[in-house]
Design a protein around this motif. Structure first.
Motif, PDB file in Angstrom:
ATOM      1  N   ALA A 139     -45.409 -90.514 -12.774  1.00 25.46           N
ATOM      2  CA  ALA A 139     -46.145 -90.676 -11.515  1.00 25.46           C
ATOM      3  C   ALA A 139     -46.656 -92.105 -11.348  1.00 25.46           C
ATOM      4  O   ALA A 139     -47.250 -92.681 -12.268  1.00 25.46           O
ATOM      5  N   GLU A 140     -46.419 -92.651 -10.174  1.00 23.40           N
ATOM      6  CA  GLU A 140     -46.876 -94.009  -9.870  1.00 23.40           C
ATOM      7  C   GLU A 140     -47.454 -94.052  -8.457  1.00 23.40           C
ATOM      8  O   GLU A 140     -46.896 -93.468  -7.529  1.00 23.40           O
ATOM      9  N   LEU A 141     -48.561 -94.755  -8.312  1.00 15.93           N
ATOM     10  CA  LEU A 141     -49.206 -94.931  -7.015  1.00 15.93           C
ATOM     11  C   LEU A 141     -48.850 -96.295  -6.453  1.00 15.93           C
ATOM     12  O   LEU A 141     -48.852 -97.303  -7.173  1.00 15.93           O
ATOM     13  N   SER A 142     -48.530 -96.332  -5.150  1.00 15.21           N
ATOM     14  CA  SER A 142     -48.377 -97.617  -4.468  1.00 15.21           C
ATOM     15  C   SER A 142     -49.084 -97.519  -3.121  1.00 15.21           C
ATOM     16  O   SER A 142     -49.066 -96.475  -2.468  1.00 15.21           O
ATOM     17  N   VAL A 143     -49.711 -98.608  -2.718  1.00 11.26           N
ATOM     18  CA  VAL A 143     -50.446 -98.673  -1.458  1.00 11.26           C
ATOM     19  C   VAL A 143     -49.908 -99.855  -0.669  1.00 11.26           C
ATOM     20  O   VAL A 143     -49.840-100.981  -1.189  1.00 11.26           O
ATOM     21  N   THR A 144     -49.516 -99.617   0.570  1.00  8.57           N
ATOM     22  CA  THR A 144     -48.980-100.689   1.409  1.00  8.57           C
ATOM     23  C   THR A 144     -49.804-100.828   2.678  1.00  8.57           C
ATOM     24  O   THR A 144     -50.472 -99.881   3.124  1.00  8.57           O
ATOM     25  N   GLY A 145     -49.747-102.010   3.276  1.00  5.19           N
ATOM     26  CA  GLY A 145     -50.391-102.260   4.549  1.00  5.19           C
ATOM     27  C   GLY A 145     -49.480-101.855   5.686  1.00  5.19           C
ATOM     28  O   GLY A 145     -48.338-101.417   5.469  1.00  5.19           O
ATOM     29  N   PRO A 146     -49.943-101.996   6.932  1.00  7.84           N
ATOM     30  CA  PRO A 146     -49.136-101.584   8.086  1.00  7.84           C
ATOM     31  C   PRO A 146     -47.838-102.378   8.238  1.00  7.84           C
ATOM     32  O   PRO A 146     -46.901-101.908   8.876  1.00  7.84           O
ATOM     33  N   ILE A 175     -50.918 -97.033   3.701  1.00 11.08           N
ATOM     34  CA  ILE A 175     -49.983 -95.964   3.386  1.00 11.08           C
ATOM     35  C   ILE A 175     -50.017 -95.758   1.876  1.00 11.08           C
ATOM     36  O   ILE A 175     -49.746 -96.690   1.098  1.00 11.08           O
ATOM     37  N   VAL A 176     -50.376 -94.569   1.463  1.00 10.16           N
ATOM     38  CA  VAL A 176     -50.505 -94.222   0.052  1.00 10.16           C
ATOM     39  C   VAL A 176     -49.288 -93.391  -0.344  1.00 10.16           C
ATOM     40  O   VAL A 176     -49.032 -92.330   0.236  1.00 10.16           O
ATOM     41  N   ARG A 177     -48.554 -93.863  -1.345  1.00  7.36           N
ATOM     42  CA  ARG A 177     -47.353 -93.170  -1.795  1.00  7.36           C
ATOM     43  C   ARG A 177     -47.469 -92.870  -3.287  1.00  7.36           C
ATOM     44  O   ARG A 177     -47.737 -93.779  -4.087  1.00  7.36           O
TER      45      ARG A 177
END
Length: 236
Positions: free
Chosen positions: A30-37, A75-77
Motif C-alpha cells: 500500500a502506498e499513498l500519493s497526493v496530487t494537486g489539481p 486528490i488522494v490515491r
C-alpha cells in the motif's frame, strides 16, 4: 466533497475496495500519493496495513495543503495489491482559506424537514454554497458580513443555508422516504413530489439575505418584497 481549512494537517479515512468489495491489501504493497489539481505529485508515503485493514486513516501534512486561490482540491490515491493484482482507490477533498460560517448540516435538514439517514452530513456541501456566494458578492464582502457581529453576519449565514438548500432540492424527491420502520417504530409521510413551494421559500429568503449583505446585488430571481395593505375598514 469534504472541505478543510488550508495550511493545516488533513486526516481522513480511505475505504479500500476492489470491484466494489472491501479489499485487504497484500502486506507491504500500500502506498499513498497526493496530487494537486494540475496533477503534480505533492506527497507520497508507504502505508502499513494489517491483516484485516479495509479502512486506512491517512494524514496529509499541512505544508502540502497551502493554497493561494479561493479554493483548491487534493486528490488522494491509495495504490496497493490484493492477491497480487494491483488496485487503486481515489478520494478527494477541498481546501478553503478559512471557514467563517456557523451554519451546520443539521440546519439544512431542519429547513428541508428530512432526517440524517435521508440527508447525511457529507451530502450537505456548505462550502460549495459559500464559494458560489463569494463568486456572486465577492469573497471580501461575504467575509466582512460573516465576521461583522451585526445583522449582516446572521443574514450571511442565512445565505449559506439557503444556497445549500437550493443545491439539494433537485434531488429531494429521491431522498425523502415515504415510510420508515425501525423495529416496532414506524412513520409515514404524506406523498410529496412537488417541492416548488419549498424552493420558492428558499429563493425568497436567500434574496432577502443578499439585500442585507450587499444591497446592489441581483440574485437572479425576484427580491422578496413585503407590503402592508390598507385596513379594509379604516382605509389607513
Amino acid at each position: 466533497m469534504r472541505t478543510f481549512e488550508a495550511g493545516r494537517d488533513v486526516t481522513l479515512p480511505v475505504n479500500l475496495t476492489y470491484n466494489g468489495q472491501p479489499a485487504v491489501p497484500d502486506t507491504g504493497t500500500a502506498e499513498l500519493s497526493v496530487t494537486g489539481p494540475d496533477g503534480a505529485v505533492l506527497f507520497t508515503q508507504d502505508l502499513t496495513t494489517g491483516p484485516t485493514d479495509v479502512v486506512l486513516v491517512v494524514t496529509v501534512p499541512a505544508e502540502h495543503n497551502e493554497i493561494s486561490t479561493s479554493f483548491s482540491r487534493r486528490i488522494v490515491r491509495v495504490s496497493a495489491q490484493r492477491g497480487g493484482i494491483p488496485f487503486d482507490v481515489v478520494t478527494m477533498y477541498r481546501l478553503v482559506p478559512t471557514i467563517l460560517y456557523s451554519v451546520q448540516p443539521k440546519d439544512v435538514r431542519s429547513f428541508l424537514g428530512v432526517n440524517e439517514s435521508e440527508l447525511p452530513d457529507e451530502d450537505v456541501d456548505l462550502s460549495a454554497a459559500l464559494l458560489n456566494l463569494e463568486f456572486q458578492v465577492t469573497r471580501a464582502t461575504l467575509a466582512a458580513a460573516l465576521t461583522s457581529g451585526e445583522e449582516a453576519e446572521l443574514r450571511a449565514n442565512d445565505a449559506v443555508l439557503y444556497r445549500a438548500v437550493l443545491d439539494i432540492i433537485p434531488s429531494l424527491a429521491n431522498r425523502v422516504a415515504q415510510e420508515e420502520t425501525d423495529g416496532a417504530l414506524s412513520f409515514k409521510r404524506n406523498a410529496r413530489k412537488d417541492f416548488s413551494e419549498l424552493k420558492k421559500s428558499a429563493e425568497d429568503r436567500l434574496s432577502a439575505a443578499l439585500t442585507i449583505i450587499n444591497p446592489g446585488i441581483d440574485p437572479g430571481y425576484a427580491i422578496l418584497i413585503t407590503t402592508t395593505d390598507a385596513d379594509p375598514i379604516t382605509g389607513a
